[in-house]
Design a protein around this motif. Structure first.
Motif, PDB file in Angstrom:
ATOM      1  N   GLU A  91      -8.194  -1.652  -4.733  1.00 29.59           N
ATOM      2  CA  GLU A  91      -8.147  -3.258  -4.878  1.00 29.59           C
ATOM      3  C   GLU A  91      -6.959  -3.475  -5.659  1.00 29.59           C
ATOM      4  O   GLU A  91      -6.272  -4.366  -5.499  1.00 29.59           O
ATOM      5  N   ASP A  92      -6.816  -2.643  -6.891  1.00 25.39           N
ATOM      6  CA  ASP A  92      -5.590  -2.862  -7.635  1.00 25.39           C
ATOM      7  C   ASP A  92      -4.471  -2.583  -7.315  1.00 25.39           C
ATOM      8  O   ASP A  92      -3.463  -3.312  -7.318  1.00 25.39           O
ATOM      9  N   ILE A  93      -4.399  -1.545  -6.432  1.00 25.01           N
ATOM     10  CA  ILE A  93      -3.106  -1.288  -5.506  1.00 25.01           C
ATOM     11  C   ILE A  93      -2.846  -2.285  -4.546  1.00 25.01           C
ATOM     12  O   ILE A  93      -1.662  -2.547  -4.670  1.00 25.01           O
ATOM     13  N   LEU A  94      -3.839  -2.792  -3.835  1.00 27.56           N
ATOM     14  CA  LEU A  94      -3.481  -3.599  -2.786  1.00 27.56           C
ATOM     15  C   LEU A  94      -2.865  -4.912  -3.424  1.00 27.56           C
ATOM     16  O   LEU A  94      -1.766  -5.402  -3.063  1.00 27.56           O
ATOM     17  N   GLU A  95      -3.416  -5.572  -4.548  1.00 30.20           N
ATOM     18  CA  GLU A  95      -2.935  -6.682  -5.002  1.00 30.20           C
ATOM     19  C   GLU A  95      -1.662  -6.643  -5.791  1.00 30.20           C
ATOM     20  O   GLU A  95      -0.812  -7.413  -5.710  1.00 30.20           O
ATOM     21  N   ARG A  96      -1.480  -5.296  -6.282  1.00 26.86           N
ATOM     22  CA  ARG A  96      -0.216  -5.189  -7.027  1.00 26.86           C
ATOM     23  C   ARG A  96       1.272  -4.790  -6.380  1.00 26.86           C
ATOM     24  O   ARG A  96       2.235  -5.251  -6.714  1.00 26.86           O
ATOM     25  N   TYR A  97       0.904  -4.172  -5.194  1.00 29.73           N
ATOM     26  CA  TYR A  97       2.193  -3.329  -4.514  1.00 29.73           C
ATOM     27  C   TYR A  97       2.143  -4.102  -3.109  1.00 29.73           C
ATOM     28  O   TYR A  97       3.203  -3.737  -2.399  1.00 29.73           O
ATOM     29  N   PHE A  98       1.210  -4.539  -2.541  1.00 28.86           N
ATOM     30  CA  PHE A  98       1.370  -4.735  -1.140  1.00 28.86           C
ATOM     31  C   PHE A  98       1.103  -6.670  -0.870  1.00 28.86           C
ATOM     32  O   PHE A  98       0.063  -6.938  -1.357  1.00 28.86           O
ATOM     33  N   PRO A  99       1.996  -6.960  -0.151  1.00 33.94           N
ATOM     34  CA  PRO A  99       1.544  -8.353   0.416  1.00 33.94           C
ATOM     35  C   PRO A  99       0.481  -8.484   1.003  1.00 33.94           C
ATOM     36  O   PRO A  99      -0.273  -7.755   1.861  1.00 33.94           O
ATOM     37  N   GLU A 100       0.004  -9.750   0.822  1.00 30.71           N
ATOM     38  CA  GLU A 100      -1.396  -9.986   1.561  1.00 30.71           C
ATOM     39  C   GLU A 100      -1.533  -9.862   2.859  1.00 30.71           C
ATOM     40  O   GLU A 100      -2.499  -9.425   3.410  1.00 30.71           O
ATOM     41  N   ASP A 101      -0.430 -10.099   3.610  1.00 33.89           N
ATOM     42  CA  ASP A 101      -0.598 -10.127   5.226  1.00 33.89           C
ATOM     43  C   ASP A 101      -0.645  -8.468   5.568  1.00 33.89           C
ATOM     44  O   ASP A 101      -0.961  -8.451   6.895  1.00 33.89           O
ATOM     45  N   VAL A 102      -0.399  -7.695   4.715  1.00 35.43           N
ATOM     46  CA  VAL A 102      -0.461  -6.142   5.259  1.00 35.43           C
ATOM     47  C   VAL A 102      -1.488  -5.327   4.671  1.00 35.43           C
ATOM     48  O   VAL A 102      -1.774  -4.113   4.960  1.00 35.43           O
ATOM     49  N   ARG A 103      -2.377  -6.021   3.750  1.00 36.80           N
ATOM     50  CA  ARG A 103      -3.383  -5.389   2.985  1.00 36.80           C
ATOM     51  C   ARG A 103      -4.453  -4.781   3.899  1.00 36.80           C
ATOM     52  O   ARG A 103      -4.907  -3.691   3.683  1.00 36.80           O
ATOM     53  N   GLU A 104      -4.790  -5.441   4.812  1.00 36.86           N
ATOM     54  CA  GLU A 104      -5.723  -5.001   5.863  1.00 36.86           C
ATOM     55  C   GLU A 104      -5.201  -3.843   6.712  1.00 36.86           C
ATOM     56  O   GLU A 104      -5.981  -2.768   6.738  1.00 36.86           O
ATOM     57  N   ASP A 105      -3.941  -3.968   7.134  1.00 39.61           N
ATOM     58  CA  ASP A 105      -3.577  -2.613   7.827  1.00 39.61           C
ATOM     59  C   ASP A 105      -3.525  -1.498   6.964  1.00 39.61           C
ATOM     60  O   ASP A 105      -3.729  -0.239   7.410  1.00 39.61           O
ATOM     61  N   VAL A 106      -3.061  -1.820   5.867  1.00 37.70           N
ATOM     62  CA  VAL A 106      -3.068  -0.511   4.743  1.00 37.70           C
ATOM     63  C   VAL A 106      -4.298  -0.079   4.544  1.00 37.70           C
ATOM     64  O   VAL A 106      -4.530   1.084   4.526  1.00 37.70           O
ATOM     65  N   THR A 107      -5.439  -0.817   4.470  1.00 41.26           N
ATOM     66  CA  THR A 107      -6.695  -0.356   4.212  1.00 41.26           C
ATOM     67  C   THR A 107      -7.312   0.506   5.290  1.00 41.26           C
ATOM     68  O   THR A 107      -7.777   1.542   5.180  1.00 41.26           O
ATOM     69  N   LYS A 108      -6.946  -0.067   6.675  1.00 37.06           N
ATOM     70  CA  LYS A 108      -7.388   0.430   7.670  1.00 37.06           C
ATOM     71  C   LYS A 108      -6.935   1.994   7.911  1.00 37.06           C
ATOM     72  O   LYS A 108      -7.347   2.949   8.253  1.00 37.06           O
ATOM     73  N   GLU A 109      -5.643   2.042   7.532  1.00 38.12           N
ATOM     74  CA  GLU A 109      -4.655   3.372   7.624  1.00 38.12           C
ATOM     75  C   GLU A 109      -5.478   4.281   6.465  1.00 38.12           C
ATOM     76  O   GLU A 109      -5.376   5.625   6.855  1.00 38.12           O
ATOM     77  N   LEU A 110      -5.581   3.997   5.432  1.00 38.41           N
ATOM     78  CA  LEU A 110      -6.071   4.589   4.533  1.00 38.41           C
ATOM     79  C   LEU A 110      -7.525   5.222   4.634  1.00 38.41           C
ATOM     80  O   LEU A 110      -7.637   6.292   4.650  1.00 38.41           O
ATOM     81  N   ILE A 111      -8.350   4.212   5.219  1.00 41.21           N
ATOM     82  CA  ILE A 111      -9.545   4.862   5.599  1.00 41.21           C
ATOM     83  C   ILE A 111      -9.478   5.998   6.954  1.00 41.21           C
ATOM     84  O   ILE A 111     -10.252   7.058   6.827  1.00 41.21           O
ATOM     85  N   ARG A 112      -8.508   5.591   7.636  1.00 38.90           N
ATOM     86  CA  ARG A 112      -8.529   6.675   8.804  1.00 38.90           C
ATOM     87  C   ARG A 112      -7.882   7.808   8.353  1.00 38.90           C
ATOM     88  O   ARG A 112      -8.581   8.953   8.608  1.00 38.90           O
ATOM     89  N   LEU A 113      -7.017   8.072   7.260  1.00 37.81           N
ATOM     90  CA  LEU A 113      -6.343   9.227   6.824  1.00 37.81           C
ATOM     91  C   LEU A 113      -7.655   9.975   5.699  1.00 37.81           C
ATOM     92  O   LEU A 113      -7.727  11.128   5.855  1.00 37.81           O
ATOM     93  N   GLU A 114      -8.235   9.178   5.110  1.00 33.10           N
ATOM     94  CA  GLU A 114      -9.379   9.883   4.369  1.00 33.10           C
ATOM     95  C   GLU A 114     -10.326  10.387   5.094  1.00 33.10           C
ATOM     96  O   GLU A 114     -10.983  11.386   4.975  1.00 33.10           O
ATOM     97  N   GLY A 115     -10.726   9.604   6.309  1.00 34.09           N
ATOM     98  CA  GLY A 115     -11.736  10.447   7.300  1.00 34.09           C
ATOM     99  C   GLY A 115     -11.593  11.837   7.776  1.00 34.09           C
ATOM    100  O   GLY A 115     -12.435  12.389   8.097  1.00 34.09           O
ATOM    101  N   MET A 116     -10.378  12.215   7.584  1.00 25.95           N
ATOM    102  CA  MET A 116      -9.892  13.415   8.041  1.00 25.95           C
ATOM    103  C   MET A 116      -9.799  14.532   7.043  1.00 25.95           C
ATOM    104  O   MET A 116      -9.825  15.784   7.107  1.00 25.95           O
TER     105      MET A 116
END
Length: 216
Positions: free
Chosen positions: A52-77
């Motif tokens: 949450e802190d990473i997203l709020e501090r470093y990424f614009p609101e319009d890309v946060r959902e995409d960043v989270t989805k990519e993180l979850i995808r990569l973590e899943g592996m």
């Protein structure tokens, strides 16, 4: 919690107990290439902080959902494994009756993955504080103060094991005896906020640590 001991050990997860920090560095480097932040050494500067802190501090609101989805995808592996000597060290503390807490910036989704990969690991801890349970991310001491309170131990008589700059700062701010784990960062990076620096938790002698904490 009814604690019969007056000292405790509080552990970060990634890079301290679990061999995952190198993989996370690559994951966040890949994410940052796709959504550039302009922050030098971004993957290292965010270590120890909540998503949450990473997203709020470093990424614009319009890309946060995409960043989270990519993180979850990569973590899943990812496949989680304990670092050499970590489980044995936790068991040695338990044999001495020293309470143990896990204080991680990881969220519940990641922790569910971890428990699935390491089904017997959860039982090593008397208290678990995740990133979902704190309002302020490391270097704020909230997570470590919450863990010490849950264990019924004065933070000053707790040892904090951390590998990130944010983490050792949080431990120091909590008033704990801070043990920096070199590897994720150079020893010189975390030394200013650590009481001692070692290469792995297995380098610590439980008897000596107990003696140090009880003298504080």
């Amino acid at each position: 919690m009814n604690n019969k001991n007056d000292i405790a050990c509080l552990f970060d997860l990634d890079g301290v107990l679990v061999d995952s920090e190198r993989i996370y560095t690559k994951i966040w480097e890949a994410i940052e290439r796709q959504w550039p932040t302009g922050i030098e050494n971004f993957a290292y500067k965010i270590k120890g902080t909540t998503l949450e802190d990473i997203l709020e501090r470093y990424f614009p609101e319009d890309v946060r959902e995409d960043v989270t989805k990519e993180l979850i995808r990569l973590e899943g592996m990812m496949i989680y494994e304990a670092l050499p000597g970590a489980v044995g060290f936790l068991d040695a503390l338990r044999e001495r009756g020293i309470p143990i807490a896990l204080v991680t910036s990881s969220n519940g989704l990641k922790m569910a993955h971890l428990w699935n990969d390491m089904p017997n690991f959860k039982e090593k801890f008397d208290v678990i504080i995740t990133g979902d349970e704190v309002k302020c991310s490391k270097p704020d001491p909230e997570g470590y103060l919450a863990a010490a309170s849950a264990l019924g131990v004065d933070p000053h008589r707790c040892a904090v094991f951390e590998d990130s700059l944010q983490g050792v700062k949080a431990g120091k701010a909590a008033g704990a005896f801070v043990i920096g784990i070199a590897g994720t960062l150079k020893a010189s990076d975390i030394q200013p906020y650590s009481d001692i620096v070692v290469n792995a938790v297995a380098d610590i002698y439980p008897d000596k640590l107990e003696e140090v904490l009880k003298s504080r």
